[in-house]
Design a protein around this motif. Structure first.
Motif, PDB file in Angstrom:
ATOM      1  N   PHE A 146      52.663  43.818  32.836  1.00  0.00           N
ATOM      2  CA  PHE A 146      51.541  44.144  33.707  1.00  0.00           C
ATOM      3  C   PHE A 146      51.702  43.367  34.998  1.00  0.00           C
ATOM      4  N   THR A 147      51.011  43.828  36.029  1.00  0.00           N
ATOM      5  CA  THR A 147      51.045  43.138  37.318  1.00  0.00           C
ATOM      6  C   THR A 147      49.822  42.244  37.417  1.00  0.00           C
ATOM      7  N   GLY A 148      50.047  40.950  37.623  1.00  0.00           N
ATOM      8  CA  GLY A 148      48.961  39.976  37.723  1.00  0.00           C
ATOM      9  C   GLY A 148      48.251  40.062  39.062  1.00  0.00           C
ATOM     10  N   ARG A 149      47.232  39.264  39.217  1.00  0.00           N
ATOM     11  CA  ARG A 149      46.421  39.273  40.442  1.00  0.00           C
ATOM     12  C   ARG A 149      47.209  38.892  41.678  1.00  0.00           C
TER      13      ARG A 149
ATOM     14  N   LYS B 142      38.566  47.380  24.941  1.00  0.00           N
ATOM     15  CA  LYS B 142      39.033  47.780  26.265  1.00  0.00           C
ATOM     16  C   LYS B 142      40.166  46.914  26.784  1.00  0.00           C
ATOM     17  N   ASN B 143      40.321  45.722  26.252  1.00  0.00           N
ATOM     18  CA  ASN B 143      41.293  44.760  26.746  1.00  0.00           C
ATOM     19  C   ASN B 143      42.284  44.378  25.663  1.00  0.00           C
TER      20      ASN B 143
ATOM     21  N   PRO C 134      43.186  44.540  30.984  1.00  0.00           N
ATOM     22  CA  PRO C 134      42.682  45.876  30.669  1.00  0.00           C
ATOM     23  C   PRO C 134      43.830  46.770  30.186  1.00  0.00           C
ATOM     24  N   ALA C 135      43.567  47.569  29.176  1.00  0.00           N
ATOM     25  CA  ALA C 135      44.616  48.377  28.552  1.00  0.00           C
ATOM     26  C   ALA C 135      45.278  49.327  29.546  1.00  0.00           C
ATOM     27  N   ASN C 136      44.535  49.805  30.525  1.00  0.00           N
ATOM     28  CA  ASN C 136      45.127  50.758  31.462  1.00  0.00           C
ATOM     29  C   ASN C 136      46.099  50.102  32.434  1.00  0.00           C
ATOM     30  N   MET C 137      46.208  48.784  32.442  1.00  0.00           N
ATOM     31  CA  MET C 137      47.154  48.091  33.307  1.00  0.00           C
ATOM     32  C   MET C 137      48.476  47.786  32.602  1.00  0.00           C
TER      33      MET C 137
END
Length: 94
Positions: A55-58, A73-74, A87-90
């Protein structure tokens, strides 16, 4: 096929920007929210503890780790930098 789809999307976007009513836009927004919810639930169902994900972090850095826990959701992902609630969509497999 992709060129036809791109043209179709451009036509829809042009309609929304120039002719859509507030009711049309509200309907579109609701449909987008439902689709995003469906995609998130699909990703949650496909994710299991032990999967390798990224995933891509902040800060824009792509992090890779192992799924420790799957929630509604997470997902908790264990990375070399520590645990992250993502979040799962990330998430992407990898």
């Amino acid at each position: 096929m992709e060129l036809k789809m791109a043209t179709d999307y451009q036509t829809v976007i042009s309609f929304i920007l120039t002719q859509a009513t507030n009711e049309d836009i509200n309907g579109l927004a609701e449909a987008a929210r439902q689709r995003r919810t469906w995609l998130t639930r699909q990703n949650i169902r496909a994710t299991i503890v032990g999967d390798k994900v990224s995933f891509t972090g902040r800060n824009g850095v792509t992090l890779t780790g192992t799924v420790q826990k799957v929630m509604q959701k997470n997902v908790i992902v264990n990375t070399p930098r520590g645990n992250y609630r993502v979040p799962a969509n990330m998430l992407t497999a990898g």
